[in-house]
Design a protein around this motif. Structure first.
Motif, mmCIF file in Angstrom:
data_model
loop_
_atom_site.group_PDB
_atom_site.id
_atom_site.type_symbol
_atom_site.label_atom_id
_atom_site.label_comp_id
_atom_site.label_asym_id
_atom_site.label_seq_id
_atom_site.Cartn_x
_atom_site.Cartn_y
_atom_site.Cartn_z
ATOM 1 N N LEU A 180 0.845 -1.191 0.000
ATOM 2 C CA LEU A 180 0.000 0.000 0.000
ATOM 3 C C LEU A 180 0.878 1.238 0.000
ATOM 4 O O LEU A 180 1.963 1.226 0.585
ATOM 5 N N VAL A 181 0.417 2.282 -0.639
ATOM 6 C CA VAL A 181 1.115 3.564 -0.600
ATOM 7 C C VAL A 181 0.089 4.665 -0.353
ATOM 8 O O VAL A 181 -1.088 4.510 -0.654
ATOM 9 N N SER A 182 0.579 5.759 0.194
ATOM 10 C CA SER A 182 -0.220 6.982 0.272
ATOM 11 C C SER A 182 0.308 7.887 -0.819
ATOM 12 O O SER A 182 1.522 8.053 -0.970
ATOM 13 N N LEU A 183 -0.606 8.453 -1.595
ATOM 14 C CA LEU A 183 -0.180 9.269 -2.729
ATOM 15 C C LEU A 183 -1.045 10.514 -2.850
ATOM 16 O O LEU A 183 -2.141 10.575 -2.315
ATOM 17 N N ARG B 58 7.749 11.645 4.106
ATOM 18 C CA ARG B 58 8.326 10.305 4.148
ATOM 19 C C ARG B 58 7.255 9.237 3.963
ATOM 20 O O ARG B 58 7.543 8.053 4.001
ATOM 21 N N GLU B 59 6.022 9.677 3.738
ATOM 22 C CA GLU B 59 4.933 8.731 3.529
ATOM 23 C C GLU B 59 4.117 9.011 2.278
ATOM 24 O O GLU B 59 3.629 8.079 1.653
ATOM 25 N N VAL B 60 3.917 10.255 1.910
ATOM 26 C CA VAL B 60 3.060 10.598 0.778
ATOM 27 C C VAL B 60 3.897 10.740 -0.492
ATOM 28 O O VAL B 60 4.837 11.534 -0.542
ATOM 29 N N MET B 61 3.522 9.952 -1.506
ATOM 30 C CA MET B 61 4.246 9.970 -2.772
ATOM 31 C C MET B 61 3.531 10.845 -3.799
ATOM 32 O O MET B 61 2.311 10.965 -3.767
ATOM 33 N N LYS B 62 4.300 11.412 -4.694
ATOM 34 C CA LYS B 62 3.758 12.183 -5.807
ATOM 35 C C LYS B 62 3.364 11.189 -6.890
ATOM 36 O O LYS B 62 4.127 10.279 -7.215
ATOM 37 N N ALA B 63 2.160 11.347 -7.451
ATOM 38 C CA ALA B 63 1.667 10.421 -8.474
ATOM 39 C C ALA B 63 1.080 11.202 -9.644
ATOM 40 O O ALA B 63 0.446 12.236 -9.450
ATOM 41 N N VAL B 64 1.320 10.681 -10.847
ATOM 42 C CA VAL B 64 0.745 11.241 -12.075
ATOM 43 C C VAL B 64 0.065 10.100 -12.825
ATOM 44 O O VAL B 64 0.342 8.926 -12.564
ATOM 45 N N ALA B 65 -0.801 10.433 -13.747
ATOM 46 C CA ALA B 65 -1.483 9.400 -14.530
ATOM 47 C C ALA B 65 -0.454 8.566 -15.289
ATOM 48 O O ALA B 65 0.433 9.109 -15.949
ATOM 49 N N GLU C 289 -10.688 14.017 -3.793
ATOM 50 C CA GLU C 289 -10.515 15.461 -3.898
ATOM 51 C C GLU C 289 -9.070 15.837 -4.191
ATOM 52 O O GLU C 289 -8.142 15.135 -3.794
ATOM 53 N N ALA C 290 -8.893 16.966 -4.845
ATOM 54 C CA ALA C 290 -7.552 17.494 -5.127
ATOM 55 C C ALA C 290 -6.835 17.794 -3.812
ATOM 56 O O ALA C 290 -7.423 18.336 -2.887
ATOM 57 N N GLY C 291 -5.577 17.405 -3.726
ATOM 58 C CA GLY C 291 -4.767 17.690 -2.550
ATOM 59 C C GLY C 291 -4.872 16.672 -1.439
ATOM 60 O O GLY C 291 -4.100 16.706 -0.487
ATOM 61 N N LYS C 292 -5.807 15.759 -1.531
ATOM 62 C CA LYS C 292 -6.019 14.754 -0.488
ATOM 63 C C LYS C 292 -5.022 13.608 -0.648
ATOM 64 O O LYS C 292 -4.726 13.178 -1.758
ATOM 65 N N ALA C 293 -4.488 13.109 0.460
ATOM 66 C CA ALA C 293 -3.647 11.914 0.417
ATOM 67 C C ALA C 293 -4.573 10.712 0.208
ATOM 68 O O ALA C 293 -5.581 10.562 0.907
ATOM 69 N N ILE C 294 -4.246 9.883 -0.767
ATOM 70 C CA ILE C 294 -5.124 8.789 -1.201
ATOM 71 C C ILE C 294 -4.401 7.458 -1.075
ATOM 72 O O ILE C 294 -3.194 7.375 -1.295
ATOM 73 N N ARG C 295 -5.159 6.414 -0.804
ATOM 74 C CA ARG C 295 -4.605 5.059 -0.751
ATOM 75 C C ARG C 295 -4.394 4.539 -2.167
ATOM 76 O O ARG C 295 -5.236 4.710 -3.045
ATOM 77 N N GLY C 296 -3.253 3.873 -2.362
ATOM 78 C CA GLY C 296 -2.967 3.226 -3.637
ATOM 79 C C GLY C 296 -2.430 1.828 -3.397
ATOM 80 O O GLY C 296 -1.719 1.585 -2.424
ATOM 81 N N TYR C 297 -2.796 0.901 -4.271
ATOM 82 C CA TYR C 297 -2.339 -0.490 -4.191
ATOM 83 C C TYR C 297 -1.245 -0.726 -5.224
ATOM 84 O O TYR C 297 -1.428 -0.414 -6.399
ATOM 85 N N ILE C 298 -0.131 -1.293 -4.796
ATOM 86 C CA ILE C 298 0.940 -1.660 -5.713
ATOM 87 C C ILE C 298 0.469 -2.899 -6.477
ATOM 88 O O ILE C 298 0.071 -3.891 -5.867
#
Length: 162
Positions: free
Chosen positions: A20-23, A51-58, A91-100
């Motif tokens: 899991l990641v926070s993005l 150290r926990e939230v990653m930057k993500a793009v499409a 929402e924009a700016g919100k930290a979101i859960r992502g699955y690897i």
């Protein structure tokens, strides 16, 4: 407007927290933006000072799946007029859960998670425009099941890394 609804049927992140990641999602102009669940994103490292939230793009068809995640934010709607999962967007700016994405993991999305046509059972899928799945491409997975549950029709995708 209807948004994609995701089910994390058999994703390793449900039992393995390391998957899991926070993005936080960024658009093409490098600004934080809203994003639908089910979108495949490319992780670009940790945000500055984080150290926990990653930057993500499409993600694109050229993205390395090993550096991607599948957006699956928790559908908490604060607007009491919204009642259905297809009304939810992160929402924009919100930290979101992502699955690897791991080989043989299963997840399901509604038709809004695809670019254009939806796949048939056995059909291959790749990453298309805006990080959505593309039934006309390959390299990400295959559709293994189609199921109607309540008001939604889900297309179950088995991740099969090329």
């Amino acid at each position: 407007m209807s948004y994609c609804v995701i089910r994390t049927d058999l994703m390793s992140g449900t039992k393995q927290p390391a998957d899991l990641v926070s993005l936080r999602f960024y658009n093409a102009e490098d600004k934080v933006a809203e994003v639908e669940n089910g979108v495949i994103v490319e992780l670009k490292g940790y945000e500055e000072g984080q150290r926990e939230v990653m930057k993500a793009v499409a993600a694109t068809s050229a993205s390395d799946v090993a550096n991607c995640a599948i957006v699956a934010g928790v559908e908490v709607m604060y607007d009491e007029r919204k009642k259905n999962l297809d009304e939810y967007i992160n929402e924009a700016g919100k930290a979101i859960r992502g699955y690897i994405p791991r080989n043989r993991n299963l997840f399901a999305v509604t038709k809004e998670g695809f670019v254009g046509a939806v796949p048939a059972v056995g059909g291959k899928v790749g990453i298309g425009a805006n990080g959505k799945l593309d039934a006309a491409a390959e390299g990400f997975g295959e559709c293994v099941h189609i199921e109607t549950a309540g008001r939604y029709t889900y297309y179950t995708i088995k991740i099969v890394k090329a």
